[in-house]
Write a protein that holds these residues in place. Structure first.
Motif, PDB file in Angstrom:
ATOM      1  N   ARG A 196       0.444  -0.829   0.068  1.00  0.00           N
ATOM      2  CA  ARG A 196      -0.032  -0.355  -0.180  1.00  0.00           C
ATOM      3  C   ARG A 196       0.395   1.608   0.316  1.00  0.00           C
ATOM      4  NH1 ARG A 196      -3.111  -3.008   3.795  1.00  0.00           N
ATOM      5  NH2 ARG A 196      -2.572  -2.013   5.364  1.00  0.00           N
ATOM      6  N   ARG A 197       1.846   1.015   1.072  1.00  0.00           N
ATOM      7  CA  ARG A 197       2.899   1.923   1.192  1.00  0.00           C
ATOM      8  C   ARG A 197       2.878   2.330  -0.794  1.00  0.00           C
ATOM      9  NH1 ARG A 197       5.789   1.136   4.825  1.00  0.00           N
ATOM     10  NH2 ARG A 197       3.871   2.491   6.632  1.00  0.00           N
ATOM     11  N   ALA A 198       3.991   1.871  -1.091  1.00  0.00           N
ATOM     12  CA  ALA A 198       3.833   2.021  -2.685  1.00  0.00           C
ATOM     13  C   ALA A 198       3.779   2.718  -3.501  1.00  0.00           C
ATOM     14  CB  ALA A 198       4.900   0.454  -3.101  1.00  0.00           C
ATOM     15  N   GLY A 199       1.980   1.715  -3.368  1.00  0.00           N
ATOM     16  CA  GLY A 199       0.926   2.091  -4.010  1.00  0.00           C
ATOM     17  C   GLY A 199       0.881   4.132  -4.094  1.00  0.00           C
ATOM     18  N   ARG A 200       0.476   4.260  -2.768  1.00  0.00           N
ATOM     19  CA  ARG A 200      -0.127   5.671  -2.388  1.00  0.00           C
ATOM     20  C   ARG A 200       1.592   6.502  -2.176  1.00  0.00           C
ATOM     21  NH1 ARG A 200      -1.527   3.427   2.162  1.00  0.00           N
ATOM     22  NH2 ARG A 200       0.669   4.437   3.664  1.00  0.00           N
ATOM     23  N   PHE A 201       2.730   6.149  -2.397  1.00  0.00           N
ATOM     24  CA  PHE A 201       4.142   6.923  -2.560  1.00  0.00           C
ATOM     25  C   PHE A 201       5.311   6.767  -3.338  1.00  0.00           C
ATOM     26  CE2 PHE A 201       2.133   7.012   2.160  1.00  0.00           C
ATOM     27  CZ  PHE A 201       1.851   8.851   1.967  1.00  0.00           C
ATOM     28  N   GLY A 202       5.568   5.702  -3.590  1.00  0.00           N
ATOM     29  CA  GLY A 202       6.269   5.212  -4.082  1.00  0.00           C
ATOM     30  C   GLY A 202       6.620   5.034  -5.487  1.00  0.00           C
ATOM     31  N   ASP A 203       7.889   4.788  -6.166  1.00  0.00           N
ATOM     32  CA  ASP A 203       7.912   5.080  -7.898  1.00  0.00           C
ATOM     33  C   ASP A 203       8.043   3.555  -7.985  1.00  0.00           C
ATOM     34  OD1 ASP A 203       7.875   7.780  -8.624  1.00  0.00           O
ATOM     35  OD2 ASP A 203       9.884   7.846  -7.236  1.00  0.00           O
ATOM     36  N   GLY A 230      -5.126   8.143  -6.763  1.00  0.00           N
ATOM     37  CA  GLY A 230      -4.973   9.359  -7.796  1.00  0.00           C
ATOM     38  C   GLY A 230      -4.608   8.961  -9.042  1.00  0.00           C
ATOM     39  N   ARG A 231      -2.717   7.852  -8.567  1.00  0.00           N
ATOM     40  CA  ARG A 231      -2.075   7.807  -9.088  1.00  0.00           C
ATOM     41  C   ARG A 231      -2.402   6.657  -9.686  1.00  0.00           C
ATOM     42  NH1 ARG A 231       2.835   5.976  -5.979  1.00  0.00           N
ATOM     43  NH2 ARG A 231       4.217   7.175  -6.989  1.00  0.00           N
ATOM     44  N   ASP A 232      -1.744   6.312 -11.057  1.00  0.00           N
ATOM     45  CA  ASP A 232      -1.572   5.445 -12.056  1.00  0.00           C
ATOM     46  C   ASP A 232      -0.820   4.207 -12.061  1.00  0.00           C
ATOM     47  OD1 ASP A 232      -1.661   3.928 -14.305  1.00  0.00           O
ATOM     48  OD2 ASP A 232       0.031   5.550 -16.003  1.00  0.00           O
ATOM     49  N   PRO A 233      -1.041   2.916 -11.328  1.00  0.00           N
ATOM     50  CA  PRO A 233      -0.369   2.562 -11.419  1.00  0.00           C
ATOM     51  C   PRO A 233       0.587   1.703 -12.543  1.00  0.00           C
ATOM     52  CG  PRO A 233      -2.369   1.402 -11.167  1.00  0.00           C
ATOM     53  CD  PRO A 233      -2.850   3.417 -11.590  1.00  0.00           C
ATOM     54  N   ALA A 234       0.503   2.014 -13.426  1.00  0.00           N
ATOM     55  CA  ALA A 234       1.310   1.281 -14.635  1.00  0.00           C
ATOM     56  C   ALA A 234       2.754   1.641 -15.501  1.00  0.00           C
ATOM     57  CB  ALA A 234       0.199   1.330 -16.370  1.00  0.00           C
ATOM     58  N   VAL A 235       2.833   2.875 -13.656  1.00  0.00           N
ATOM     59  CA  VAL A 235       4.074   3.574 -13.909  1.00  0.00           C
ATOM     60  C   VAL A 235       4.730   3.443 -12.472  1.00  0.00           C
ATOM     61  CG1 VAL A 235       3.309   5.696 -14.679  1.00  0.00           C
ATOM     62  CG2 VAL A 235       3.492   5.647 -12.598  1.00  0.00           C
ATOM     63  N   LEU A 236       4.609   2.528 -12.066  1.00  0.00           N
ATOM     64  CA  LEU A 236       5.241   1.846 -10.466  1.00  0.00           C
ATOM     65  C   LEU A 236       5.964   0.558 -10.906  1.00  0.00           C
ATOM     66  CD1 LEU A 236       3.029   2.236  -7.808  1.00  0.00           C
ATOM     67  CD2 LEU A 236       3.999   3.593  -9.131  1.00  0.00           C
ATOM     68  N   GLU A 237       7.523   0.716 -11.369  1.00  0.00           N
ATOM     69  CA  GLU A 237       8.277  -0.469 -11.446  1.00  0.00           C
ATOM     70  C   GLU A 237       8.497  -1.348 -10.571  1.00  0.00           C
ATOM     71  OE1 GLU A 237      11.756   1.250 -14.451  1.00  0.00           O
ATOM     72  OE2 GLU A 237      12.209   0.973 -11.714  1.00  0.00           O
ATOM     73  N   VAL A 238       7.822  -2.694 -10.916  1.00  0.00           N
ATOM     74  CA  VAL A 238       8.244  -4.006  -9.813  1.00  0.00           C
ATOM     75  C   VAL A 238      10.241  -4.452  -9.783  1.00  0.00           C
ATOM     76  CG1 VAL A 238       7.123  -6.265  -9.261  1.00  0.00           C
ATOM     77  CG2 VAL A 238       6.160  -4.827 -10.072  1.00  0.00           C
ATOM     78  N   SER A 239      10.151  -4.584  -9.148  1.00  0.00           N
ATOM     79  CA  SER A 239      11.877  -5.702  -9.179  1.00  0.00           C
ATOM     80  C   SER A 239      11.620  -6.580  -7.808  1.00  0.00           C
ATOM     81  CB  SER A 239      12.605  -4.390  -8.141  1.00  0.00           C
ATOM     82  OG  SER A 239      12.781  -3.496  -8.686  1.00  0.00           O
ATOM     83  N   LEU A 240      11.527  -7.752  -8.657  1.00  0.00           N
ATOM     84  CA  LEU A 240      11.726  -9.017  -8.033  1.00  0.00           C
ATOM     85  C   LEU A 240      13.210  -9.833  -7.815  1.00  0.00           C
ATOM     86  CD1 LEU A 240       8.390 -10.694 -10.105  1.00  0.00           C
ATOM     87  CD2 LEU A 240       8.731  -9.633  -7.569  1.00  0.00           C
ATOM     88  N   GLY A 241      13.311 -10.785  -6.455  1.00  0.00           N
ATOM     89  CA  GLY A 241      14.667 -11.068  -6.499  1.00  0.00           C
ATOM     90  C   GLY A 241      15.230 -12.433  -7.442  1.00  0.00           C
ATOM     91  N   HIS A 242      16.628 -12.554  -7.202  1.00  0.00           N
ATOM     92  CA  HIS A 242      17.097 -14.162  -7.984  1.00  0.00           C
ATOM     93  C   HIS A 242      18.453 -13.830  -7.620  1.00  0.00           C
ATOM     94  CE1 HIS A 242      16.625 -17.348 -10.276  1.00  0.00           C
ATOM     95  NE2 HIS A 242      15.510 -17.016 -10.344  1.00  0.00           N
ATOM     96  N   LEU A 243      18.936 -14.988  -8.223  1.00  0.00           N
ATOM     97  CA  LEU A 243      20.571 -15.368  -7.825  1.00  0.00           C
ATOM     98  C   LEU A 243      21.533 -15.011  -8.853  1.00  0.00           C
ATOM     99  CD1 LEU A 243      19.773 -18.293  -5.803  1.00  0.00           C
ATOM    100  CD2 LEU A 243      19.854 -16.158  -4.894  1.00  0.00           C
ATOM    101  N   VAL A 244      22.467 -14.345  -9.278  1.00  0.00           N
ATOM    102  CA  VAL A 244      23.446 -14.244  -9.914  1.00  0.00           C
ATOM    103  C   VAL A 244      23.647 -15.314 -10.318  1.00  0.00           C
ATOM    104  CG1 VAL A 244      25.327 -13.314 -10.377  1.00  0.00           C
ATOM    105  CG2 VAL A 244      24.061 -11.418  -9.186  1.00  0.00           C
ATOM    106  N   ALA A 245      23.640 -16.617  -9.767  1.00  0.00           N
ATOM    107  CA  ALA A 245      24.106 -18.136 -10.177  1.00  0.00           C
ATOM    108  C   ALA A 245      23.671 -18.624 -10.954  1.00  0.00           C
ATOM    109  CB  ALA A 245      25.141 -18.833  -8.385  1.00  0.00           C
TER     110      ALA A 245
END
Length: 291
Positions: A196-203, A230-245
């Protein structure tokens, strides 16, 4: 898809200037988008808090592991690189006064040529947060204000900036230098409150360690909160995790189909810089970042 690499803090090398300079330059040369550094202002020899990212409930870092200040480390790496985005992952918001943080972040952004990205969170280690002077139970409400303070002070306001909140209040404040453009602030965490914080305030939103139905639920929560604000959710980036190896192009495509814009890749705790360079080079080739 963008690819970020987390510096291997558990290896105890991130306070070694030569090691980190070589590491960051190789991350850049391999074609990765960004380098990510973590934060713990203090670690405790004994604590009751439960680490949420391991079944043991204990953090993998020894209490005496060198964990340099993330913004100071990124300022150093700015001078060692040219194009690499410099990111925190995550900076523990309750450990910082937002007025001071606004100045420090803007300074790194300006001196790096606009390459700073902040990923911030509310922290899990109660003993650390309280040692830094913030009430642990109120860190969520406090974080909401902190994010607003940062944006207020980063804006150009000829008459000075005003803010009145539960935790922070100031009037006619001028904080320069300003960021070169817009410092992206992503919200890290695995809770619905973080979504919710990401939706309200985050990029953007960085829910590392979450998958399946839980991840879909969090992304839905983020988008609904953005729409309600009142923000456009389509502009919010999503970063997920994985492993270099372990990551490869096929895995990256599957995560992109879930909505990932960036993969944040964890390094194993390698101490030998030659081994680290080899891991990064192999990963870059699997992802098609370099021949």
């Amino acid at each position: 898809m963008k690819f970020a690499v987390v510096a291997p803090v558990a290896a105890g090398v991130t306070a070694d200037p030569k090691w980190m300079a070589d590491f960051a330059r190789h991350v850049e040369d391999c074609g990765f988008e960004s380098v990510v550094v973590v934060e713990h202002t203090v670690l405790m020899t004994e604590y009751d808090s439960v680490y949420p990212y391991d079944d043991s409930g204990r953090v993998e870092l020894a209490a005496d592991c060198p964990v340099p200040d993330p913004l100071d480390l990124l300022a150093f790496l700015a001078g060692q690189t040219e194009r690499l985005v410099l990111a925190t992952g995550v900076l523990v918001l309750p450990n910082h006064h937002p007025v001071v943080l606004a100045k420090r972040a803007a300074t790194v952004d300006v001196l790096s040529g606009g390459r700073l990205r902040l990923a911030v969170g509310t922290g899990w280690l109660k003993e650390e947060v309280e040692a830094c002077g913030a009430p642990f139970h109120a860190r969520g409400r406090r974080a909401d204000e902190q994010l607003q303070v940062l944006r207020t002070l980063w804006e150009h306001r000829p008459e000075g900036a005003d803010f009145t909140g539960e935790f922070f209040t100031f009037a006619n404040a001028m904080s320069y230098p300003k960021p070169l453009s817009h410092i992206p602030v992503h919200i890290g965490g695995h809770s619905r409150a973080a979504a919710r914080r990401a939706g309200r305030f985050g990029d953007g939103f960085q829910p590392l360690g979450v998958a399946g139905a839980e991840l879909i639920g969090l992304l839905t929560e983020m988008r609904e909160s953005a729409q309600a604000a009142g923000r456009d959710p389509a502009v919010l980036e999503v970063s997920l995790g994985h492993l270099v190896a372990r990551v490869d192009a096929a895995r990256a495509e599957k995560l992109a189909a879930l909505g990932a814009d960036r993969l944040v890749l964890a390094m194993p705790p390698v101490r030998d810089i030659a081994d680290a360079r080899e891991l990064l080079s192999d990963c870059a080739r699997r992802l098609g970042l370099r021949p």
